[in-house]
Design an enzyme around this catalytic site. Sequence first.
Site, PDB file in Angstrom:
ATOM      1  N   ASP A   1       5.431  20.859  32.406  1.00 24.93           N
ATOM      2  CA  ASP A   1       4.963  19.555  31.939  1.00 24.93           C
ATOM      3  C   ASP A   1       6.149  18.606  31.827  1.00 24.93           C
ATOM      4  OD1 ASP A   1       2.725  17.956  30.329  1.00 24.93           O
ATOM      5  OD2 ASP A   1       4.627  17.715  29.268  1.00 24.93           O
TER       6      ASP A   1
ATOM      7  N   TYR B   1      10.596  10.961  30.264  1.00 24.51           N
ATOM      8  CA  TYR B   1      11.534  11.974  29.747  1.00 24.51           C
ATOM      9  C   TYR B   1      12.900  11.892  30.434  1.00 24.51           C
ATOM     10  CZ  TYR B   1       7.306  14.147  27.779  1.00 24.51           C
ATOM     11  OH  TYR B   1       6.133  14.385  27.103  1.00 24.51           O
TER      12      TYR B   1
ATOM     13  N   LYS C   1       3.488  12.133  33.977  1.00 24.46           N
ATOM     14  CA  LYS C   1       2.741  11.101  33.251  1.00 24.46           C
ATOM     15  C   LYS C   1       3.252   9.714  33.603  1.00 24.46           C
ATOM     16  CE  LYS C   1       2.872  14.489  29.527  1.00 24.46           C
ATOM     17  NZ  LYS C   1       4.232  15.040  29.423  1.00 24.46           N
TER      18      LYS C   1
ATOM     19  N   HIS D   1       0.258   8.508  29.727  1.00 24.27           N
ATOM     20  CA  HIS D   1       1.084   9.089  28.661  1.00 24.27           C
ATOM     21  C   HIS D   1       0.610   8.651  27.269  1.00 24.27           C
ATOM     22  CE1 HIS D   1       5.420  10.748  28.039  1.00 24.27           C
ATOM     23  NE2 HIS D   1       4.641  11.082  27.044  1.00 24.27           N
TER      24      HIS D   1
HETATM   25  P1  NDP Z   1       7.503  22.031  20.643  1.00 21.53           P
HETATM   26  O1  NDP Z   1       6.438  22.167  19.626  1.00 21.53           O
HETATM   27  O2  NDP Z   1       7.394  22.709  21.951  1.00 21.53           O
HETATM   28  O3  NDP Z   1       8.849  22.451  19.918  1.00 21.53           O
HETATM   29  C1  NDP Z   1      10.096  22.362  20.569  1.00 21.53           C
HETATM   30  C2  NDP Z   1      11.149  22.697  19.525  1.00 21.53           C
HETATM   31  O4  NDP Z   1      10.981  24.047  19.090  1.00 21.53           O
HETATM   32  C3  NDP Z   1      12.549  22.565  20.076  1.00 21.53           C
HETATM   33  O5  NDP Z   1      13.367  22.106  19.025  1.00 21.53           O
HETATM   34  C4  NDP Z   1      12.893  24.011  20.469  1.00 21.53           C
HETATM   35  O6  NDP Z   1      14.283  24.206  20.366  1.00 21.53           O
HETATM   36  C5  NDP Z   1      12.158  24.812  19.417  1.00 21.53           C
HETATM   37  N1  NDP Z   1      11.658  26.121  19.884  1.00 21.53           N
HETATM   38  C6  NDP Z   1      11.118  26.440  21.084  1.00 21.53           C
HETATM   39  N2  NDP Z   1      10.735  27.721  21.139  1.00 21.53           N
HETATM   40  C7  NDP Z   1      11.041  28.257  19.933  1.00 21.53           C
HETATM   41  C8  NDP Z   1      10.906  29.540  19.378  1.00 21.53           C
HETATM   42  N3  NDP Z   1      10.352  30.536  20.067  1.00 21.53           N
HETATM   43  N4  NDP Z   1      11.338  29.735  18.098  1.00 21.53           N
HETATM   44  C9  NDP Z   1      11.871  28.728  17.394  1.00 21.53           C
HETATM   45  N5  NDP Z   1      12.029  27.484  17.865  1.00 21.53           N
HETATM   46  C10 NDP Z   1      11.620  27.243  19.125  1.00 21.53           C
HETATM   47  O7  NDP Z   1       7.769  20.470  20.794  1.00 21.53           O
HETATM   48  P2  NDP Z   1       7.679  19.342  21.893  1.00 21.53           P
HETATM   49  O8  NDP Z   1       7.463  18.084  21.134  1.00 21.53           O
HETATM   50  O9  NDP Z   1       8.814  19.425  22.843  1.00 21.53           O
HETATM   51  O10 NDP Z   1       6.312  19.634  22.670  1.00 21.53           O
HETATM   52  C11 NDP Z   1       6.228  20.476  23.804  1.00 21.53           C
HETATM   53  C12 NDP Z   1       6.040  19.674  25.094  1.00 21.53           C
HETATM   54  O11 NDP Z   1       4.824  18.960  25.069  1.00 21.53           O
HETATM   55  C13 NDP Z   1       7.079  18.570  25.329  1.00 21.53           C
HETATM   56  O12 NDP Z   1       8.348  19.082  25.693  1.00 21.53           O
HETATM   57  C14 NDP Z   1       6.394  17.739  26.385  1.00 21.53           C
HETATM   58  O13 NDP Z   1       6.508  18.340  27.660  1.00 21.53           O
HETATM   59  C15 NDP Z   1       4.953  17.791  25.872  1.00 21.53           C
HETATM   60  N6  NDP Z   1       4.620  16.613  25.040  1.00 21.53           N
HETATM   61  C16 NDP Z   1       3.709  15.722  25.520  1.00 21.53           C
HETATM   62  C17 NDP Z   1       3.381  14.593  24.807  1.00 21.53           C
HETATM   63  C18 NDP Z   1       2.404  13.622  25.344  1.00 21.53           C
HETATM   64  O14 NDP Z   1       2.315  12.511  24.828  1.00 21.53           O
HETATM   65  N7  NDP Z   1       1.641  13.978  26.341  1.00 21.53           N
HETATM   66  C19 NDP Z   1       3.990  14.325  23.499  1.00 21.53           C
HETATM   67  C20 NDP Z   1       4.897  15.353  23.044  1.00 21.53           C
HETATM   68  C21 NDP Z   1       5.171  16.455  23.795  1.00 21.53           C
HETATM   69  P3  NDP Z   1      15.164  24.788  21.595  1.00 21.53           P
HETATM   70  O15 NDP Z   1      14.913  23.924  22.789  1.00 21.53           O
HETATM   71  O16 NDP Z   1      16.554  24.713  21.082  1.00 21.53           O
HETATM   72  O17 NDP Z   1      14.665  26.204  21.798  1.00 21.53           O
HETATM   73  C1  1BO Z   2       8.023   9.134  24.111  1.00 23.37           C
HETATM   74  C2  1BO Z   2       7.321  10.293  24.675  1.00 23.37           C
HETATM   75  C3  1BO Z   2       6.741  11.199  23.664  1.00 23.37           C
HETATM   76  C4  1BO Z   2       6.610  12.586  24.186  1.00 23.37           C
HETATM   77  O1  1BO Z   2       5.703  12.722  25.217  1.00 23.37           O
HETATM   78  C1  1BO Z   3      -3.494  17.875  30.134  1.00 21.53           C
HETATM   79  C2  1BO Z   3      -2.577  18.928  30.370  1.00 21.53           C
HETATM   80  C3  1BO Z   3      -1.101  18.713  30.339  1.00 21.53           C
HETATM   81  C4  1BO Z   3      -0.509  19.961  30.839  1.00 21.53           C
HETATM   82  O1  1BO Z   3       0.724  19.878  31.414  1.00 21.53           O
END
Ligand code: NDP
Ligand code: 1BO
Ligand code: 1BO
Length: 316
Positions: free
Chosen positions: A54, A59, A87, A120
């Site tokens: 994703d 990003y 996105k 997005h």
């Molecule tokens: P997550 O909930 O995936 O959490 C990520 C955090 O958790 C990082 O700080 C990571 O640190 C840590 N982490 C990962 N695995 C572990 C583990 N097994 N144990 C402990 N800590 C862990 O957060 P995100 O907000 O990044 O969400 C995931 C993805 O969703 C995003 O990266 C993006 O691709 C997507 N997204 C989409 C959005 C949208 O609007 N469509 C909005 C927000 C997110 P480290 O990297 O150091 O392991």
């Molecule tokens: C600004 C983007 C938030 C994570 O999708």
């Molecule tokens: C709607 C799904 C996003 C997965 O990457």
Amino acid sequence: MASAKAMGQMEQDHFVLKSGHTMPAIGLGTWRAGSDTAQNVQTAITEAGYRHVDTAAQYGVEKEVGQGLKAAMEAGIDRKDLFVTSKIWCTNLVPERVRPSLKNTLKDLELDYLDLYLIHWPFRLKDGAHMPPEAGEVLEFDMEGVWREMENLVKDGLVKDIGVCNYTVTKLNRLMQSASIPPAMEMHPGWKNEKILEACKKHGIHVTAYSPLGSSEKNLVHDPVVEKVANKLNKTPGQVLIKWSLQRGTSVIPKSSKDERIKENIQVFGWEIPEEDFKALCSIKDDKRVLTGEELFVNKTHGPYKSASELWDHED
Ligand code: NDP
Ligand code: 1BO
Ligand code: 1BO
């Protein structure tokens, strides 16, 4: 409330979208993925077994994601076995910019099609908008016009599926006539987002849970309930949170920049969270979103959105 065995999808490592296309249940998130993104993507695919990534134009890592995908394909993984999501960013939410935006994304990812292209956020920003936006920087969004252009991308084979993120039930209902809308929404035990999940289920629309660990800001891996369930099941807190999402019938896209966690986060098949523990996780205080959108889209004085609550159609 969703049950522990949502829709009998317990052991499924993929979901079938309304279009008939298959989405692998676990994807690698890439927001704030940093300088090792290419390597992380390659490791996730070639060593940990991920087949879903994703990303998003916003990003700033699409080129790196593309390098990781390319390396994985050079190592023998077929493009058709990968599921790549990106996105369109808020500044491009006008019909005439949809296709050029997708083309840029494809160029950066070095791909000739995407599996899923998402809106997005359902708000249009002026080019160069500030955070928070200044007066006049949040513009009118022609949701239907943009959606029609997204549909044309599907017709032309540039994108297999289209979808939305950060929608409310109100906004989703506006798009309901369309055939296939896989949405991505923030979901974890600290923000269960039940209303949109239920609305999507009712319409047979698949949902992806983003920030499944509570993101960096509200990371739930140290929550005492999560830790307790993890100890009991002899799993890590991260695995419990990811499994919780899967058992609600959503796919899930945890992000990690660490190889060992990337591997850990996909080891969630062949076991389940028992009903009582699932319920305990559901009872974690359902505080508030991590991603309120406030800093991106709210201008308290000039609007058009003067509070986060307005962004979410007062549904929270
Ligand atoms: P997550 O909930 O995936 O959490 C990520 C955090 O958790 C990082 O700080 C990571 O640190 C840590 N982490 C990962 N695995 C572990 C583990 N097994 N144990 C402990 N800590 C862990 O957060 P995100 O907000 O990044 O969400 C995931 C993805 O969703 C995003 O990266 C993006 O691709 C997507 N997204 C989409 C959005 C949208 O609007 N469509 C909005 C927000 C997110 P480290 O990297 O150091 O392991
Ligand atoms: C600004 C983007 C938030 C994570 O999708
Ligand atoms: C709607 C799904 C996003 C997965 O990457």
